[in-house]
Write a protein that holds these residues in place. Sequence first.
Motif, PDB file in Angstrom:
ATOM      1  N   LEU A  97       0.836  -1.205   0.000  1.00 54.26           N
ATOM      2  CA  LEU A  97       0.000   0.000   0.000  1.00 54.26           C
ATOM      3  C   LEU A  97       0.874   1.260   0.000  1.00 54.26           C
ATOM      4  O   LEU A  97       0.732   2.137   0.843  1.00 54.26           O
ATOM      5  CB  LEU A  97      -0.928   0.006   1.218  1.00 54.26           C
ATOM      6  N   PRO A 111      -1.901   4.347  -1.034  1.00 54.48           N
ATOM      7  CA  PRO A 111      -3.184   3.781  -0.615  1.00 54.48           C
ATOM      8  C   PRO A 111      -4.403   4.437  -1.244  1.00 54.48           C
ATOM      9  O   PRO A 111      -5.397   3.758  -1.504  1.00 54.48           O
ATOM     10  CB  PRO A 111      -3.176   3.969   0.904  1.00 54.48           C
ATOM     11  N   ASP A 112      -4.347   5.739  -1.521  1.00 59.11           N
ATOM     12  CA  ASP A 112      -5.519   6.405  -2.100  1.00 59.11           C
ATOM     13  C   ASP A 112      -5.899   5.807  -3.445  1.00 59.11           C
ATOM     14  O   ASP A 112      -7.082   5.772  -3.810  1.00 59.11           O
ATOM     15  CB  ASP A 112      -5.253   7.903  -2.252  1.00 59.11           C
ATOM     16  N   LYS A 148      -7.859   2.241  -2.653  1.00 54.03           N
ATOM     17  CA  LYS A 148      -8.972   2.084  -1.704  1.00 54.03           C
ATOM     18  C   LYS A 148     -10.258   1.609  -2.385  1.00 54.03           C
ATOM     19  O   LYS A 148     -10.981   0.761  -1.833  1.00 54.03           O
ATOM     20  CB  LYS A 148      -9.212   3.373  -0.930  1.00 54.03           C
ATOM     21  N   ASP A 149     -10.560   2.113  -3.578  1.00 52.62           N
ATOM     22  CA  ASP A 149     -11.818   1.732  -4.241  1.00 52.62           C
ATOM     23  C   ASP A 149     -11.800   0.268  -4.670  1.00 52.62           C
ATOM     24  O   ASP A 149     -12.766  -0.470  -4.456  1.00 52.62           O
ATOM     25  CB  ASP A 149     -12.074   2.635  -5.449  1.00 52.62           C
ATOM     26  N   LEU A 174      -9.941  -2.088  -3.439  1.00 49.58           N
ATOM     27  CA  LEU A 174      -9.910  -2.960  -2.262  1.00 49.58           C
ATOM     28  C   LEU A 174     -11.291  -3.125  -1.652  1.00 49.58           C
ATOM     29  O   LEU A 174     -11.617  -4.184  -1.109  1.00 49.58           O
ATOM     30  CB  LEU A 174      -8.926  -2.415  -1.223  1.00 49.58           C
ATOM     31  N   LYS A 175     -12.112  -2.094  -1.753  1.00 45.97           N
ATOM     32  CA  LYS A 175     -13.495  -2.241  -1.285  1.00 45.97           C
ATOM     33  C   LYS A 175     -14.216  -3.289  -2.128  1.00 45.97           C
ATOM     34  O   LYS A 175     -15.003  -4.096  -1.607  1.00 45.97           O
ATOM     35  CB  LYS A 175     -14.240  -0.920  -1.346  1.00 45.97           C
ATOM     36  N   SER A 225      -2.041  -6.721   3.972  1.00 50.06           N
ATOM     37  CA  SER A 225      -1.065  -5.837   3.332  1.00 50.06           C
ATOM     38  C   SER A 225       0.319  -6.146   3.873  1.00 50.06           C
ATOM     39  O   SER A 225       0.477  -6.768   4.931  1.00 50.06           O
ATOM     40  CB  SER A 225      -1.427  -4.363   3.563  1.00 50.06           C
ATOM     41  N   ILE A 262      -2.673   2.728   7.377  1.00 47.57           N
ATOM     42  CA  ILE A 262      -3.952   2.812   6.677  1.00 47.57           C
ATOM     43  C   ILE A 262      -4.531   1.439   6.373  1.00 47.57           C
ATOM     44  O   ILE A 262      -5.686   1.305   5.949  1.00 47.57           O
ATOM     45  CB  ILE A 262      -3.768   3.613   5.361  1.00 47.57           C
ATOM     46  N   SER A 263      -3.763   0.393   6.609  1.00 48.08           N
ATOM     47  CA  SER A 263      -4.114  -0.964   6.203  1.00 48.08           C
ATOM     48  C   SER A 263      -5.498  -1.386   6.682  1.00 48.08           C
ATOM     49  O   SER A 263      -6.341  -1.833   5.892  1.00 48.08           O
ATOM     50  CB  SER A 263      -3.048  -1.936   6.723  1.00 48.08           C
ATOM     51  N   GLN A 290      -8.012   0.348   7.707  1.00 45.35           N
ATOM     52  CA  GLN A 290      -9.100   1.164   7.159  1.00 45.35           C
ATOM     53  C   GLN A 290      -9.473   0.721   5.747  1.00 45.35           C
ATOM     54  O   GLN A 290     -10.608   0.935   5.311  1.00 45.35           O
ATOM     55  CB  GLN A 290      -8.676   2.635   7.132  1.00 45.35           C
ATOM     56  N   LEU A 291      -8.533   0.116   5.047  1.00 44.14           N
ATOM     57  CA  LEU A 291      -8.793  -0.329   3.675  1.00 44.14           C
ATOM     58  C   LEU A 291      -9.244  -1.788   3.610  1.00 44.14           C
ATOM     59  O   LEU A 291      -9.374  -2.342   2.519  1.00 44.14           O
ATOM     60  CB  LEU A 291      -7.551  -0.118   2.810  1.00 44.14           C
TER      61      LEU A 291
END
Length: 330
Positions: free
Chosen positions: A111, A114-115, A118-119, A121-122, A133, A140-141, A143-144
Amino acid sequence: MAKFSWRKAAVVAAVVPLVALSACSSQGGKPADAGGAAAGQVASTDRIKIALITHAAAGDTFWDIVRKGAEEASAKDNVELLYTSDPEAGRQAQLVQQAIDQKVDGIALTLATPDALKDVLKKATDAGIPVVSLNAGESISAQLGAFTHFGSNEQLAGEAVGTRLAAEGYKHPVCVIQQQGHVGLEARCAGVKAKVPATEILYVDGKDMTAVQSTATAKLQAAKDADVIIGLGAPITLTLLKSVSDAGSSAKVASFDLNADLAQKIVDGAVIFTVDQQPWLQGYMSVDSLWQAKRGGFKIGGGQPVLTGPTIVDKSNASDVLKFAQQGVR
Protein backbone atom coordinates in the motif's frame (compact mmCIF):
# COMPACT_ATOMS: atom_id res chain seq x y z
CA MET A 1 23.92 -8.19 17.51
CA ALA A 2 22.70 -4.58 17.51
CA LYS A 3 18.96 -4.93 17.13
CA PHE A 4 15.91 -2.72 17.42
CA SER A 5 12.86 -4.93 18.01
CA TRP A 6 9.63 -3.45 19.30
CA ARG A 7 7.57 -6.55 18.69
CA LYS A 8 8.58 -10.07 17.67
CA ALA A 9 6.38 -11.86 15.16
CA ALA A 10 6.11 -15.60 15.68
CA VAL A 11 6.46 -17.65 12.52
CA VAL A 12 5.67 -21.36 12.32
CA ALA A 13 7.61 -22.45 9.23
CA ALA A 14 7.63 -26.08 8.10
CA VAL A 15 10.31 -26.81 5.52
CA VAL A 16 8.83 -28.43 2.45
CA PRO A 17 9.47 -29.18 -1.22
CA LEU A 18 8.73 -26.44 -3.66
CA VAL A 19 5.72 -27.38 -5.75
CA ALA A 20 5.03 -25.79 -9.11
CA LEU A 21 3.81 -22.24 -8.70
CA SER A 22 1.65 -20.42 -11.19
CA ALA A 23 3.25 -16.97 -11.18
CA CYS A 24 2.13 -14.18 -13.44
CA SER A 25 4.69 -11.96 -15.10
CA SER A 26 6.35 -9.36 -12.91
CA GLN A 27 8.11 -6.18 -13.81
CA GLY A 28 10.41 -6.30 -10.77
CA GLY A 29 13.40 -8.47 -9.93
CA LYS A 30 14.58 -11.80 -11.30
CA PRO A 31 12.41 -14.77 -12.39
CA ALA A 32 11.15 -17.13 -9.71
CA ASP A 33 13.43 -20.02 -8.75
CA ALA A 34 12.36 -23.40 -10.07
CA GLY A 35 13.16 -25.15 -6.81
CA GLY A 36 15.19 -25.04 -3.66
CA ALA A 37 13.04 -25.99 -0.68
CA ALA A 38 14.04 -28.99 1.40
CA ALA A 39 12.12 -32.22 1.90
CA GLY A 40 8.91 -32.23 3.91
CA GLN A 41 5.17 -32.44 3.43
CA VAL A 42 2.75 -30.11 1.68
CA ALA A 43 -0.44 -29.22 3.54
CA SER A 44 -3.30 -31.62 2.84
CA THR A 45 -5.83 -28.78 2.62
CA ASP A 46 -7.57 -28.02 -0.66
CA ARG A 47 -5.46 -26.04 -3.12
CA ILE A 48 -6.21 -22.34 -3.02
CA LYS A 49 -5.21 -19.38 -5.16
CA ILE A 50 -3.55 -16.29 -3.63
CA ALA A 51 -2.54 -13.09 -5.46
CA LEU A 52 0.54 -11.19 -4.29
CA ILE A 53 0.55 -7.72 -5.84
CA THR A 54 3.40 -5.28 -5.18
CA HIS A 55 4.63 -1.92 -6.40
CA ALA A 56 8.02 -3.39 -7.33
CA ALA A 57 10.11 -1.51 -9.85
CA ALA A 58 12.22 -3.39 -12.38
CA GLY A 59 15.56 -4.58 -11.02
CA ASP A 60 14.90 -3.88 -7.33
CA THR A 61 16.36 -6.93 -5.55
CA PHE A 62 14.27 -6.25 -2.43
CA TRP A 63 11.26 -7.79 -4.14
CA ASP A 64 13.13 -10.95 -5.07
CA ILE A 65 13.43 -11.59 -1.33
CA VAL A 66 9.74 -10.86 -0.67
CA ARG A 67 8.77 -13.20 -3.50
CA LYS A 68 11.07 -15.96 -2.29
CA GLY A 69 9.36 -15.96 1.11
CA ALA A 70 5.93 -16.01 -0.53
CA GLU A 71 6.92 -18.93 -2.73
CA GLU A 72 8.18 -20.98 0.20
CA ALA A 73 4.93 -20.42 2.11
CA SER A 74 2.95 -21.30 -1.02
CA ALA A 75 4.82 -24.56 -1.38
CA LYS A 76 4.10 -25.51 2.23
CA ASP A 77 0.47 -24.44 2.15
CA ASN A 78 -0.59 -25.98 -1.20
CA VAL A 79 -1.18 -22.51 -2.65
CA GLU A 80 -1.17 -21.43 -6.28
CA LEU A 81 0.68 -18.11 -6.10
CA LEU A 82 -0.11 -15.40 -8.64
CA TYR A 83 2.62 -12.76 -8.37
CA THR A 84 2.30 -9.46 -10.26
CA SER A 85 3.75 -6.00 -9.74
CA ASP A 86 3.73 -2.49 -11.11
CA PRO A 87 5.27 0.67 -9.63
CA GLU A 88 2.54 2.85 -11.12
CA ALA A 89 -0.38 3.15 -8.69
CA GLY A 90 -3.16 3.02 -11.27
CA ARG A 91 -1.77 -0.11 -12.87
CA GLN A 92 -1.33 -1.74 -9.47
CA ALA A 93 -5.04 -1.11 -8.88
CA GLN A 94 -5.77 -2.81 -12.21
CA LEU A 95 -3.81 -5.85 -11.05
CA VAL A 96 -5.99 -6.02 -7.94
CA GLN A 97 -9.10 -5.92 -10.14
CA GLN A 98 -7.60 -8.70 -12.25
CA ALA A 99 -7.15 -10.82 -9.11
CA ILE A 100 -10.78 -10.19 -8.13
CA ASP A 101 -11.91 -11.26 -11.60
CA GLN A 102 -9.85 -14.45 -11.22
CA LYS A 103 -11.80 -15.20 -8.02
CA VAL A 104 -8.71 -15.66 -5.91
CA ASP A 105 -9.01 -16.94 -2.35
CA GLY A 106 -6.91 -14.14 -0.89
CA ILE A 107 -5.01 -10.98 -1.82
CA ALA A 108 -1.75 -9.73 -0.32
CA LEU A 109 -0.58 -6.34 -1.54
CA THR A 110 1.60 -3.36 -0.79
CA LEU A 111 0.00 0.00 0.00
CA ALA A 112 2.66 2.50 -1.05
CA THR A 113 -0.07 4.68 -2.60
CA PRO A 114 -3.18 3.78 -0.61
CA ASP A 115 -5.52 6.41 -2.10
CA ALA A 116 -5.16 4.77 -5.52
CA LEU A 117 -6.13 1.36 -4.14
CA LYS A 118 -8.97 2.08 -1.70
CA ASP A 119 -11.82 1.73 -4.24
CA VAL A 120 -10.63 -1.55 -5.72
CA LEU A 121 -9.91 -2.96 -2.26
CA LYS A 122 -13.49 -2.24 -1.29
CA LYS A 123 -14.54 -4.34 -4.29
CA ALA A 124 -12.31 -7.15 -3.02
CA THR A 125 -13.69 -7.12 0.51
CA ASP A 126 -17.27 -6.75 -0.80
CA ALA A 127 -16.59 -9.91 -2.82
CA GLY A 128 -15.60 -11.71 0.37
CA ILE A 129 -11.91 -11.96 -0.52
CA PRO A 130 -9.68 -11.71 2.56
CA VAL A 131 -6.91 -9.12 2.25
CA VAL A 132 -3.60 -8.55 4.02
CA SER A 133 -1.07 -5.84 3.33
CA LEU A 134 2.69 -5.92 3.54
CA ASN A 135 5.71 -3.64 3.38
CA ALA A 136 3.94 -0.27 3.00
CA GLY A 137 0.76 1.25 4.38
CA GLU A 138 0.75 0.02 7.96
CA SER A 139 -1.17 3.06 9.29
CA ILE A 140 -3.95 2.81 6.68
CA SER A 141 -4.11 -0.96 6.20
CA ALA A 142 -7.04 -1.73 8.53
CA GLN A 143 -9.10 1.16 7.16
CA LEU A 144 -8.79 -0.33 3.67
CA GLY A 145 -10.08 -3.72 4.79
CA ALA A 146 -6.90 -5.71 5.45
CA PHE A 147 -7.12 -7.93 8.54
CA THR A 148 -3.42 -7.45 9.28
CA HIS A 149 -0.21 -5.92 7.95
CA PHE A 150 3.30 -7.38 7.81
CA GLY A 151 6.19 -4.95 7.80
CA SER A 152 8.29 -2.49 9.70
CA ASN A 153 6.91 0.58 11.42
CA GLU A 154 8.65 3.02 9.11
CA GLN A 155 8.42 6.02 11.45
CA LEU A 156 10.07 3.98 14.20
CA ALA A 157 12.67 2.71 11.72
CA GLY A 158 13.51 6.27 10.73
CA GLU A 159 13.75 7.31 14.36
CA ALA A 160 16.07 4.36 15.03
CA VAL A 161 18.36 5.61 12.26
CA GLY A 162 18.18 9.19 13.51
CA THR A 163 18.95 8.12 17.07
CA ARG A 164 21.95 6.10 15.89
CA LEU A 165 23.27 8.94 13.73
CA ALA A 166 22.85 11.51 16.50
CA ALA A 167 24.65 9.25 18.96
CA GLU A 168 27.57 8.95 16.54
CA GLY A 169 27.78 12.73 16.09
CA TYR A 170 26.23 13.22 12.66
CA LYS A 171 24.44 16.54 12.33
CA HIS A 172 23.55 17.10 8.64
CA PRO A 173 22.12 13.97 6.99
CA VAL A 174 20.74 13.89 3.46
CA CYS A 175 17.85 11.41 3.21
CA VAL A 176 17.26 10.27 -0.37
CA ILE A 177 13.68 9.36 -1.37
CA GLN A 178 13.41 7.45 -4.65
CA GLN A 179 9.62 7.70 -5.04
CA GLN A 180 7.94 10.93 -3.99
CA GLY A 181 4.64 10.32 -2.19
CA HIS A 182 5.47 6.76 -1.13
CA VAL A 183 4.08 6.74 2.40
CA GLY A 184 6.70 4.37 3.81
CA LEU A 185 9.69 6.21 2.36
CA GLU A 186 8.37 9.58 3.48
CA ALA A 187 7.87 8.17 7.00
CA ARG A 188 11.44 6.89 7.11
CA CYS A 189 12.95 10.28 6.38
CA ALA A 190 10.47 11.99 8.71
CA GLY A 191 11.65 9.67 11.48
CA VAL A 192 15.29 10.55 10.82
CA LYS A 193 14.45 14.25 10.80
CA ALA A 194 12.57 13.90 14.11
CA LYS A 195 15.86 12.89 15.75
CA VAL A 196 18.27 14.99 13.63
CA PRO A 197 16.39 18.21 12.76
CA ALA A 198 18.93 19.42 10.16
CA THR A 199 18.16 16.41 7.94
CA GLU A 200 17.56 17.40 4.30
CA ILE A 201 15.29 15.45 1.94
CA LEU A 202 16.50 14.75 -1.59
CA TYR A 203 14.03 13.36 -4.14
CA VAL A 204 15.38 11.24 -7.00
CA ASP A 205 13.90 9.08 -9.75
CA GLY A 206 14.48 5.55 -8.45
CA LYS A 207 13.69 4.05 -11.87
CA ASP A 208 16.78 5.70 -13.37
CA MET A 209 19.99 4.88 -11.48
CA THR A 210 22.08 7.15 -13.71
CA ALA A 211 19.85 10.04 -12.70
CA VAL A 212 20.02 8.98 -9.05
CA GLN A 213 23.80 9.06 -9.18
CA SER A 214 24.04 12.45 -10.89
CA THR A 215 21.39 14.10 -8.69
CA ALA A 216 23.01 12.87 -5.50
CA THR A 217 26.48 13.87 -6.75
CA ALA A 218 25.26 17.41 -7.44
CA LYS A 219 23.67 17.60 -3.99
CA LEU A 220 26.85 16.49 -2.22
CA GLN A 221 28.93 18.96 -4.22
CA ALA A 222 26.59 21.78 -3.20
CA ALA A 223 26.00 20.72 0.42
CA LYS A 224 29.52 20.75 1.82
CA ASP A 225 28.24 20.28 5.38
CA ALA A 226 26.45 16.99 4.57
CA ASP A 227 28.13 14.41 6.79
CA VAL A 228 26.02 11.33 5.96
CA ILE A 229 23.76 10.37 3.05
CA ILE A 230 21.03 7.79 3.56
CA GLY A 231 19.64 5.47 0.89
CA LEU A 232 16.19 3.98 1.42
CA GLY A 233 16.88 0.76 -0.49
CA ALA A 234 19.94 -1.36 -1.21
CA PRO A 235 20.26 -0.54 -4.96
CA ILE A 236 19.87 3.17 -4.18
CA THR A 237 22.50 3.03 -1.44
CA LEU A 238 24.98 1.20 -3.66
CA THR A 239 24.51 3.97 -6.22
CA LEU A 240 25.01 6.65 -3.56
CA LEU A 241 28.44 5.19 -2.81
CA LYS A 242 29.39 6.17 -6.37
CA SER A 243 27.96 9.66 -5.83
CA VAL A 244 30.09 10.18 -2.74
CA SER A 245 33.16 9.22 -4.73
CA ASP A 246 32.18 11.36 -7.74
CA ALA A 247 31.57 14.38 -5.52
CA GLY A 248 34.82 13.97 -3.59
CA SER A 249 32.65 14.13 -0.48
CA SER A 250 33.63 13.02 3.01
CA ALA A 251 30.02 12.07 3.79
CA LYS A 252 29.45 8.60 5.18
CA VAL A 253 26.73 6.31 3.79
CA ALA A 254 23.89 4.66 5.75
CA SER A 255 20.95 2.67 4.45
CA PHE A 256 17.61 1.00 4.83
CA ASP A 257 16.97 -2.53 3.57
CA LEU A 258 19.47 -5.16 2.54
CA ASN A 259 20.85 -7.46 -0.12
CA ALA A 260 24.05 -9.48 -0.35
CA ASP A 261 26.04 -6.69 -2.02
CA LEU A 262 25.02 -4.19 0.65
CA ALA A 263 25.78 -6.64 3.45
CA GLN A 264 29.27 -7.05 2.00
CA LYS A 265 29.72 -3.25 1.90
CA ILE A 266 28.88 -3.12 5.61
CA VAL A 267 31.38 -5.90 6.33
CA ASP A 268 33.97 -3.94 4.32
CA GLY A 269 33.18 -0.69 6.18
CA ALA A 270 31.96 1.23 3.11
CA VAL A 271 28.42 1.54 4.57
CA ILE A 272 28.12 2.25 8.30
CA PHE A 273 24.84 0.37 8.86
CA THR A 274 21.44 -0.47 7.44
CA VAL A 275 17.97 -1.06 8.86
CA ASP A 276 16.56 -4.40 7.74
CA GLN A 277 12.79 -4.93 7.64
CA GLN A 278 13.20 -8.66 6.85
CA PRO A 279 11.24 -8.81 3.57
CA TRP A 280 11.41 -12.62 3.29
CA LEU A 281 9.20 -12.74 6.39
CA GLN A 282 6.80 -10.24 4.83
CA GLY A 283 6.25 -12.44 1.79
CA TYR A 284 6.11 -15.67 3.77
CA MET A 285 3.75 -14.44 6.46
CA SER A 286 1.41 -12.69 4.03
CA VAL A 287 0.74 -15.92 2.12
CA ASP A 288 0.70 -18.10 5.22
CA SER A 289 -1.74 -15.80 7.05
CA LEU A 290 -4.21 -16.00 4.15
CA TRP A 291 -3.92 -19.79 4.17
CA GLN A 292 -4.45 -19.76 7.95
CA ALA A 293 -7.57 -17.63 7.45
CA LYS A 294 -8.90 -20.18 4.96
CA ARG A 295 -7.80 -23.13 7.10
CA GLY A 296 -9.45 -22.13 10.35
CA GLY A 297 -10.72 -18.58 10.14
CA PHE A 298 -7.57 -17.48 11.96
CA LYS A 299 -6.66 -13.79 11.97
CA ILE A 300 -2.95 -13.44 12.68
CA GLY A 301 -2.12 -10.18 14.41
CA GLY A 302 -5.41 -9.85 16.26
CA GLY A 303 -6.32 -6.82 14.16
CA GLN A 304 -2.91 -5.20 14.69
CA PRO A 305 0.14 -4.97 12.39
CA VAL A 306 2.79 -7.68 12.79
CA LEU A 307 6.23 -6.07 12.84
CA THR A 308 9.10 -7.62 10.89
CA GLY A 309 11.51 -4.81 11.78
CA PRO A 310 13.34 -2.54 12.19
CA THR A 311 16.57 -4.48 12.81
CA ILE A 312 19.95 -2.75 12.71
CA VAL A 313 22.69 -4.48 10.71
CA ASP A 314 26.16 -2.99 11.23
CA LYS A 315 29.79 -4.05 11.39
CA SER A 316 29.13 -6.06 14.56
CA ASN A 317 26.70 -8.50 12.96
CA ALA A 318 26.93 -8.04 9.18
CA SER A 319 29.13 -11.10 8.70
CA ASP A 320 26.46 -13.31 10.28
CA VAL A 321 23.71 -11.73 8.19
CA LEU A 322 25.77 -11.91 4.98
CA LYS A 323 25.50 -15.70 4.70
CA PHE A 324 21.69 -15.45 4.75
CA ALA A 325 21.74 -12.54 2.30
CA GLN A 326 23.79 -14.69 -0.07
CA GLN A 327 21.01 -17.31 0.15
CA GLY A 328 18.48 -14.66 -0.85
CA VAL A 329 16.52 -14.64 2.40
CA ARG A 330 17.94 -11.42 3.96
